[in-house]
Design an enzyme around this catalytic site. Structure first.
Site, PDB file in Angstrom:
ATOM      1  N   GLU A  97       0.165  -0.818   5.962  1.00  0.00           N
ATOM      2  CA  GLU A  97       1.239  -0.184   6.724  1.00  0.00           C
ATOM      3  C   GLU A  97       1.060   1.324   6.779  1.00  0.00           C
ATOM      4  O   GLU A  97       1.345   1.954   7.780  1.00  0.00           O
ATOM      5  CB  GLU A  97       2.599  -0.521   6.103  1.00  0.00           C
ATOM      6  CG  GLU A  97       3.780  -0.270   7.034  1.00  0.00           C
ATOM      7  CD  GLU A  97       4.290   1.160   7.018  1.00  0.00           C
ATOM      8  OE1 GLU A  97       5.046   1.545   7.941  1.00  0.00           O
ATOM      9  OE2 GLU A  97       3.951   1.919   6.083  1.00  0.00           O
ATOM     10  N   ASP A 121       0.825  -1.203   0.000  1.00  0.00           N
ATOM     11  CA  ASP A 121       0.000   0.000   0.000  1.00  0.00           C
ATOM     12  C   ASP A 121       0.859   1.253   0.000  1.00  0.00           C
ATOM     13  O   ASP A 121       1.997   1.258   0.464  1.00  0.00           O
ATOM     14  CB  ASP A 121      -0.959   0.004   1.193  1.00  0.00           C
ATOM     15  CG  ASP A 121      -0.258  -0.052   2.544  1.00  0.00           C
ATOM     16  OD1 ASP A 121       0.739  -0.805   2.674  1.00  0.00           O
ATOM     17  OD2 ASP A 121      -0.684   0.654   3.474  1.00  0.00           O
TER      18      ASP A 121
END
Length: 377
Positions: free
Chosen positions: A135, A70
């Site tokens: 994250e 991500d």
């Protein structure tokens, strides 16, 4: 000119709009490459987050690469020189959201493992990949959940490289061998709302709090140590009042954060904060968010292997630092293994026109491969 394997994979990953917690197919690309190398794949989906755990081998030691697919949002696209999800090469730099944080690292990891296994198909120990898409978000359903699942069944990572962009000027000039802990307090101090002209009929929680907040901010929590600076107490947000200039507020809300060293832990901080607030006779409510414990890898085979690999590529040893924010390394460190962070230069992460030097991706691939050779051959 044909792209190198690392550059081609980095471009593929950057082209996928995996804004947290969306993965946008990045993990499938990695999974297919790892399957071809003989990795056993376990996809773990928790709520809105896609994760996977891959392992090749059953013997110890278990070495793993960890990272995230991500990325943060691109922001105002008009400010970008090139479209954020259309990877472009400019003046020797690969541009695109996630180039440095951390799709460049992911590409280097996969290619390093491919090259290593080609040379050493019967390597010692095991190799793992722990990859998440959570994250950059609230980090609730990502690495921490995978770690919990692995620990529950007794599968602990012995050594791990997290591919966070740790470098400052050139790739590998810094290896993060630890991180500070982080804890956030949301404090509400209660008073009595009233008219500013009649303070005797009210109770101003802002006035009441100032001495206590000053003591918290000026307290020496510790002196740090050889690897960590002294613990830092900071107030990022305060809020009180109705917006009117003639109203004493009934509540005062203060948010504070401590970044702390291995000299402290959450329990000590909570106790000392309560003692200071109670000493000033405040009526308050305090909620805590425990963001992560500090961790440190000051010795061990992993650190030796990484320092040696970086030294061989750069002809100079990296600095070992614990500065910066938190990372998913804090969750992996709960397994009590060795954890370090090694990745690209962090100068453009989360910024408009995020980029990474193409040559640095090739160097990082070599560093990762040589680390594997130092540990598993």
């Amino acid at each position: 000119m044909t792209d190198t394997p690392t550059l081609a994979l980095a471009k593929d990953l950057i082209s996928r709009q995996s804004v947290t917690p969306i993965d946008a197919g990045c993990q499938n690309v990695m999974i297919e490459r790892l399957k071809a190398l003989g990795f056993e794949i376990e996809v773990m989906v928790f709520e809105d987050t896609t994760n996977f755990w891959a392992r090749r081998g059953t013997e110890a030691p278990l070495f793993a690469f960890a990272g995230h697919t991500d990325v943060v949002p691109a922001g105002n696209i008009e400010l970008w020189d090139t479209p954020p999800f259309e990877p472009r090469i400019k003046n020797g730099f690969l541009h695109g959201r996630g180039a440095a944080d951390m799709k460049g690292s992911l590409a280097s990891m996969v290619v390093a493992v491919e090259q290593f296994i080609t040379l050493y198909p019967n390597h010692k120990g095991s190799i793992g990949f722990l990859i998440t898409s959570d994250e950059e978000g609230p980090f609730i359903n990502g690495t921490v959940r995978v770690v919990e699942a692995l620990m529950k069944r007794g599968e602990n990572i012995d050594m791990c490289i997290v591919g966070e962009p740790s470098s400052t000027e050139v790739v590998g000039d810094v290896v993060k061998n630890g991180r500070r802990g982080s804890i956030t307090g949301d404090l509400t101090v209660k008073g009595i709302q009233g008219h500013v002209a009649y303070p005797h009929l009210a109770k101003n929680p802002v006035h009441q709090s100032l001495l206590a907040l000053n003591e918290l901010a000026s307290t020496e929590w510790d002196q740090g140590n050889n690897y960590f600076p002294p613990t830092s107490f900071q107030i990022p947000n305060v809020q009180a009042g109705t917006g009117a200039s003639n109203v004493i507020p009934g509540e005062f809300n203060v948010q504070f954060n401590l970044r702390f060293s291995t000299e402290l832990n959450n329990e000590i901080i909570v106790k000392r904060v309560a003692e200071i607030l109670d000493k000033h006779n405040l009526e308050y409510h305090l909620d805590w968010t425990f963001n992560g414990d500090p961790f440190l890898t000051d010795t061990g085979k992993l650190l030796d292997a990484v320092v040696s690999a970086v030294g061989a590529v750069n002809q100079t040893k990296p600095a070992l630092l614990t500065t910066g924010g938190t990372s998913d390394g804090r969750f992996i460190a709960r397994m009590r293994g060795q954890v370090v962070e090694l990745g690209p230069v962090n100068a453009t992460i989360h910024k408009v026109n995020e980029c990474v030097k193409v040559d640095d991706l090739e160097k990082l691939t070599k560093m990762y491969q040589m680390t594997l050779e130092n540990l598993l051959v």
